[in-house]
Design a protein around this motif. Structure first.
Motif, PDB file in Angstrom:
ATOM      1  N   LEU A 402      10.365   6.577  -8.003  1.00 40.89           N
ATOM      2  CA  LEU A 402      11.470   7.324  -7.665  1.00 40.89           C
ATOM      3  C   LEU A 402      11.539   8.745  -8.537  1.00 40.89           C
ATOM      4  O   LEU A 402      11.759   9.697  -7.644  1.00 40.89           O
ATOM      5  CB  LEU A 402      12.688   6.708  -8.372  1.00 40.89           C
ATOM      6  N   GLN A 403      11.038   8.861  -9.438  1.00 40.15           N
ATOM      7  CA  GLN A 403      11.049  10.214 -10.259  1.00 40.15           C
ATOM      8  C   GLN A 403      10.086  11.030  -9.473  1.00 40.15           C
ATOM      9  O   GLN A 403      10.395  12.445  -9.273  1.00 40.15           O
ATOM     10  CB  GLN A 403      10.502   9.917 -11.753  1.00 40.15           C
ATOM     11  N   SER A 404       9.024  10.717  -9.087  1.00 37.49           N
ATOM     12  CA  SER A 404       8.126  11.713  -8.524  1.00 37.49           C
ATOM     13  C   SER A 404       7.712  11.422  -6.947  1.00 37.49           C
ATOM     14  O   SER A 404       6.959  12.267  -6.665  1.00 37.49           O
ATOM     15  CB  SER A 404       6.593  11.384  -9.182  1.00 37.49           C
ATOM     16  N   ASN A 405       8.311  10.535  -6.320  1.00 37.90           N
ATOM     17  CA  ASN A 405       7.963  10.269  -5.122  1.00 37.90           C
ATOM     18  C   ASN A 405       6.755   9.737  -4.939  1.00 37.90           C
ATOM     19  O   ASN A 405       6.271   9.520  -3.665  1.00 37.90           O
ATOM     20  CB  ASN A 405       8.296  11.462  -4.327  1.00 37.90           C
ATOM     21  N   ALA A 406       5.737   9.465  -5.882  1.00 33.84           N
ATOM     22  CA  ALA A 406       4.351   9.165  -5.716  1.00 33.84           C
ATOM     23  C   ALA A 406       4.513   7.782  -5.224  1.00 33.84           C
ATOM     24  O   ALA A 406       5.152   6.815  -5.386  1.00 33.84           O
ATOM     25  CB  ALA A 406       3.718   9.126  -7.158  1.00 33.84           C
ATOM     26  N   THR A 407       3.387   7.579  -4.009  1.00 33.56           N
ATOM     27  CA  THR A 407       3.276   6.450  -3.439  1.00 33.56           C
ATOM     28  C   THR A 407       2.539   5.409  -4.129  1.00 33.56           C
ATOM     29  O   THR A 407       1.519   5.944  -4.717  1.00 33.56           O
ATOM     30  CB  THR A 407       2.804   6.645  -1.938  1.00 33.56           C
ATOM     31  N   LEU A 408       2.765   4.231  -4.294  1.00 35.31           N
ATOM     32  CA  LEU A 408       2.073   3.145  -5.046  1.00 35.31           C
ATOM     33  C   LEU A 408       1.449   2.239  -3.921  1.00 35.31           C
ATOM     34  O   LEU A 408       2.304   1.850  -3.041  1.00 35.31           O
ATOM     35  CB  LEU A 408       2.691   2.719  -6.017  1.00 35.31           C
ATOM     36  N   THR A 409       0.413   1.703  -4.050  1.00 31.15           N
ATOM     37  CA  THR A 409      -0.124   0.859  -2.867  1.00 31.15           C
ATOM     38  C   THR A 409      -0.017  -0.653  -3.660  1.00 31.15           C
ATOM     39  O   THR A 409      -1.149  -0.951  -4.448  1.00 31.15           O
ATOM     40  CB  THR A 409      -1.532   1.128  -2.508  1.00 31.15           C
ATOM     41  N   PRO A 410       0.809  -1.532  -3.057  1.00 26.07           N
ATOM     42  CA  PRO A 410       0.865  -2.834  -3.609  1.00 26.07           C
ATOM     43  C   PRO A 410      -0.444  -3.700  -3.625  1.00 26.07           C
ATOM     44  O   PRO A 410      -1.099  -3.275  -2.293  1.00 26.07           O
ATOM     45  CB  PRO A 410       1.816  -3.355  -3.261  1.00 26.07           C
ATOM     46  N   GLU A 411      -1.092  -4.427  -4.276  1.00 27.65           N
ATOM     47  CA  GLU A 411      -2.292  -4.946  -4.071  1.00 27.65           C
ATOM     48  C   GLU A 411      -1.730  -6.459  -3.888  1.00 27.65           C
ATOM     49  O   GLU A 411      -0.973  -7.073  -4.688  1.00 27.65           O
ATOM     50  CB  GLU A 411      -3.110  -5.014  -5.298  1.00 27.65           C
ATOM     51  N   LEU A 412      -2.203  -7.088  -2.668  1.00 27.07           N
ATOM     52  CA  LEU A 412      -1.610  -8.664  -2.325  1.00 27.07           C
ATOM     53  C   LEU A 412      -2.376  -9.338  -3.305  1.00 27.07           C
ATOM     54  O   LEU A 412      -3.902  -9.309  -3.247  1.00 27.07           O
ATOM     55  CB  LEU A 412      -1.607  -8.800  -0.964  1.00 27.07           C
ATOM     56  N   ILE A 413      -2.025 -10.314  -4.267  1.00 29.57           N
ATOM     57  CA  ILE A 413      -2.894 -11.211  -5.187  1.00 29.57           C
ATOM     58  C   ILE A 413      -2.687 -12.638  -4.871  1.00 29.57           C
ATOM     59  O   ILE A 413      -3.321 -13.410  -5.299  1.00 29.57           O
ATOM     60  CB  ILE A 413      -2.685 -10.706  -6.563  1.00 29.57           C
ATOM     61  N   GLY A 414      -1.756 -13.001  -3.927  1.00 25.81           N
ATOM     62  CA  GLY A 414      -1.401 -14.334  -3.639  1.00 25.81           C
ATOM     63  C   GLY A 414      -0.363 -14.408  -2.384  1.00 25.81           C
ATOM     64  O   GLY A 414       0.089 -13.314  -2.122  1.00 25.81           O
ATOM     65  N   ARG A 415      -0.009 -15.573  -2.091  1.00 23.78           N
ATOM     66  CA  ARG A 415       0.847 -15.809  -1.170  1.00 23.78           C
ATOM     67  C   ARG A 415       2.428 -15.209  -1.786  1.00 23.78           C
ATOM     68  O   ARG A 415       2.729 -15.718  -2.832  1.00 23.78           O
ATOM     69  CB  ARG A 415       1.294 -17.116  -1.165  1.00 23.78           C
ATOM     70  N   ASN A 416       2.998 -14.209  -1.012  1.00 21.12           N
ATOM     71  CA  ASN A 416       4.194 -13.364  -1.569  1.00 21.12           C
ATOM     72  C   ASN A 416       3.927 -12.878  -2.895  1.00 21.12           C
ATOM     73  O   ASN A 416       4.979 -12.544  -3.461  1.00 21.12           O
ATOM     74  CB  ASN A 416       5.075 -14.188  -1.391  1.00 21.12           C
ATOM     75  N   GLU A 417       2.688 -12.518  -3.330  1.00 23.16           N
ATOM     76  CA  GLU A 417       2.759 -12.106  -4.699  1.00 23.16           C
ATOM     77  C   GLU A 417       1.843 -10.833  -4.791  1.00 23.16           C
ATOM     78  O   GLU A 417       0.667 -10.820  -4.292  1.00 23.16           O
ATOM     79  CB  GLU A 417       2.175 -13.196  -5.604  1.00 23.16           C
ATOM     80  N   TYR A 418       2.242  -9.826  -5.318  1.00 23.47           N
ATOM     81  CA  TYR A 418       1.489  -8.720  -5.524  1.00 23.47           C
ATOM     82  C   TYR A 418       1.297  -8.064  -7.015  1.00 23.47           C
ATOM     83  O   TYR A 418       2.065  -8.548  -7.798  1.00 23.47           O
ATOM     84  CB  TYR A 418       2.489  -7.506  -4.716  1.00 23.47           C
ATOM     85  N   PHE A 419       0.481  -7.223  -7.106  1.00 26.22           N
ATOM     86  CA  PHE A 419       0.378  -6.349  -8.393  1.00 26.22           C
ATOM     87  C   PHE A 419       0.668  -4.785  -7.788  1.00 26.22           C
ATOM     88  O   PHE A 419       0.264  -4.328  -6.623  1.00 26.22           O
ATOM     89  CB  PHE A 419      -1.019  -6.254  -8.783  1.00 26.22           C
ATOM     90  N   ILE A 420       1.470  -4.297  -8.611  1.00 27.41           N
ATOM     91  CA  ILE A 420       1.776  -2.818  -8.486  1.00 27.41           C
ATOM     92  C   ILE A 420       0.930  -2.511  -9.580  1.00 27.41           C
ATOM     93  O   ILE A 420       1.553  -2.633 -10.886  1.00 27.41           O
ATOM     94  CB  ILE A 420       3.186  -2.480  -8.242  1.00 27.41           C
ATOM     95  N   HIS A 421       0.050  -1.396  -9.612  1.00 31.13           N
ATOM     96  CA  HIS A 421      -0.675  -0.671 -10.825  1.00 31.13           C
ATOM     97  C   HIS A 421      -0.165   0.599 -10.727  1.00 31.13           C
ATOM     98  O   HIS A 421       0.009   1.396 -10.031  1.00 31.13           O
ATOM     99  CB  HIS A 421      -2.049  -0.607  -9.976  1.00 31.13           C
ATOM    100  N   LEU A 422       0.291   0.621 -12.072  1.00 31.44           N
ATOM    101  CA  LEU A 422       0.872   2.082 -12.388  1.00 31.44           C
ATOM    102  C   LEU A 422       0.004   2.942 -12.882  1.00 31.44           C
ATOM    103  O   LEU A 422      -1.342   2.641 -13.599  1.00 31.44           O
ATOM    104  CB  LEU A 422       1.962   1.700 -13.560  1.00 31.44           C
ATOM    105  N   PRO A 423       0.052   4.080 -12.146  1.00 32.18           N
ATOM    106  CA  PRO A 423      -1.225   5.346 -12.426  1.00 32.18           C
ATOM    107  C   PRO A 423      -1.062   5.533 -13.882  1.00 32.18           C
ATOM    108  O   PRO A 423      -2.079   6.171 -14.475  1.00 32.18           O
ATOM    109  CB  PRO A 423      -0.729   6.359 -11.352  1.00 32.18           C
ATOM    110  N   ASN A 424       0.115   5.692 -14.490  1.00 27.54           N
ATOM    111  CA  ASN A 424       0.089   6.248 -15.864  1.00 27.54           C
ATOM    112  C   ASN A 424       1.240   5.647 -16.514  1.00 27.54           C
ATOM    113  O   ASN A 424       2.093   5.504 -16.565  1.00 27.54           O
ATOM    114  CB  ASN A 424       0.952   7.691 -15.789  1.00 27.54           C
TER     115      ASN A 424
END
Ligand code: JFZ
Length: 441
Positions: A402-424
């Motif tokens: 929200l703060q930077s508007n930076a787009t994050l690409t969720p990684e699908l790791i399983g059924r209905n399950e994701y990782f969001i990797h924080l850049p910083n």
């Protein structure tokens, strides 16, 4: 709800939450400011060189403080630095959308010139009304105002904690008329107010007359339709408070969350609710010497976020000094909270329970009635990866900070399950990520 419901005349009059526009508005605001201001700000927790370790607004009940001395303090109440526009501006910059002010605390002193009492601001050196200018300034800043009112009145000759004989009962009846008059007077003088926040309703004299508090609630609603009043006002005819003898909430929202928060969504039983919170452990009015732990900006933000994530409102208390100014600690907190709210307030206002499985990194908040879900991250795992587990038939189509508007690409790791990797991974305030989800595909 209990299995065997009993017939009650003065129990809950409604099942489930109110659905009208006034209540929807209250529910959408989510963040409020509480103000405890009155004569107790003069001693500020100290009398004759000694410190009272209880809540500053209770000092009159301390054995070291003679009642006669307390009841003379009004002769010194003169808040020469009171600036209602400034109060409202700082509340607004903090992000508060409503404010609750103590019109009269347990001590009985009225911040408005009530025609039903001599123990009011009109008898002080200040003389002028304090409530009117305050309500006007807050409303101009776009902030709703609710009025705190204590039923317990230590100054009124007719107040009784319990009614032991005929004389007490007669006094009790006169006191009820006084309460009704004062409340009608407040509504008539300040027609823009949105609700009452009742307190001091735990004594037997009040609890044992459920008919009176029920009729009072309906009377106030008739004078001012839409008024919001919590569960602390009434008792049913069996003396049950907040929840009637059938376990149903009385009033418009659960008002028992005082300096504590529900742990999970199950604790709120689907009811509207509001939590009120002090900055130090238990001080509402101004106390010159805060002892013990004082909450930080991040701790308060976490309580606010947690409340919203569980469908509640969060109200933070302030205790201005007798001269009308705020202590430095409170000013700094307002600034710090405001800085975060300015960037991330979208996650708070209109926020609701998201319905997703809670994760250790923090809290989900759903913007009411939408597919927008915010993650508010308080605990970043060493891996830097935030787990998101979605309900069946829901998929994640995007994420952004929200703060930077930076787009994050969720990684699908399983059924209905994701990782969001924080850049910083390094941050000193909670990070908000807006998830775009789609349900039903
Ligand atoms: C009351 C007041 O006595 C106090 O001074 C302050 O105004 C606060 C907001 O309300 O204190 C209470 C009321 C209810 C509970 C605890 C403290 N409670 O229900 O746990």
């Amino acid at each position: 709800l209990k299995k065997d419901t009993i017939a009650l005349i003065h129990g809950a009059h409604r099942m489930g939450n109110r659905t009208d526009a006034d209540m929807a508005r209250w529910r959408s605001l989510r963040f409020g400011q509480f103000i405890h201001w009155g004569l107790y700000a003069i001693p500020g927790g100290e009398w004759n060189g000694k410190t009272y370790n209880g809540a500053a607004e209770w000092i009159r009940s301390w054995k070291e403080m003679p009642h006669e001395d307390y009841d003379k303090l009004y002769r010194q109440f003169n808040p020469v630095n009171f600036n209602p526009q400034q109060w409202a501006a700082q509340a607004k910059s903090m992000g508060a959308k409503y404010m609750i002010i103590t019109t009269k605390h347990h001590d009985g002193f009225c911040l408005w010139p009530s025609k039903y009492s001599k123990y009011t601001i009109a008898s002080s050196p200040w003389k002028k009304d304090l409530l009117g200018p305050m309500i006007e300034a807050y409303n101009k800043a776009g902030i709703d105002v609710h009025l705190y009112f204590s039923i317990i009145d230590w100054n009124h000759p007719d107040y009784r904690a319990s009614l032991k004989n005929a004389a007490d009962s007669a006094a009790g009846k006169r006191f009820q008329v006084f309460v009704k008059n004062q409340l009608a007077e407040l509504l008539q003088r300040y027609p823009t107010i949105k609700g009452f926040w009742f307190d001091g309703t735990w004594d037997d004299s009040w609890k044992n007359d459920g008919a009176f508090s029920d009729e009072l609630e309906q009377y106030l609603q008739s004078l001012h339709p839409g008024l919001v009043m919590g569960s602390r006002l009434r008792a049913d005819e069996k003396g049950a408070r907040h929840f009637d003898s059938n376990g149903r909430l009385m009033g418009d929202y659960e008002q028992g969350w005082e300096r504590k928060l529900p742990a999970t969504i199950d604790d709120v039983h689907g009811n509207d609710w509001e939590a009120v919170m002090t900055v130090p452990e238990n001080q509402w009015g101004y106390h010159a010497k805060w002892a013990g732990h004082v909450k930080t900006v991040n701790e308060i933000l976490e309580m606010l976020v947690k409340s919203v994530s569980l469908n509640g409102n969060f109200v933070l208390n302030f205790g201005p000094k007798a001269d009308g100014t705020y202590r430095t600690e409170e000013q700094q907190l307002m600034t710090g909270i405001g800085q975060w709210m300015k960037v991330n307030g979208d996650a708070i206002y209109n926020g609701t329970y998201a319905g997703f499985e809670k994760q250790d990194w923090g809290y989900y908040i759903r913007k009411a009635g939408t597919d927008s879900v915010y993650m508010v991250v308080f605990n970043i795992p060493v891996s830097g990866s935030l787990r998101v587990k979605l309900p069946a038939r829901t998929s994640l189509t995007g994420a952004s900070v929200l703060q930077s508007n930076a787009t994050l690409t969720p990684e699908l790791i399983g059924r209905n399950e994701y990782f969001i990797h924080l850049p910083n991974k390094t941050t000193d305030s909670p990070v908000v990520i807006l998830l775009k989800t789609v349900t039903g595909e």
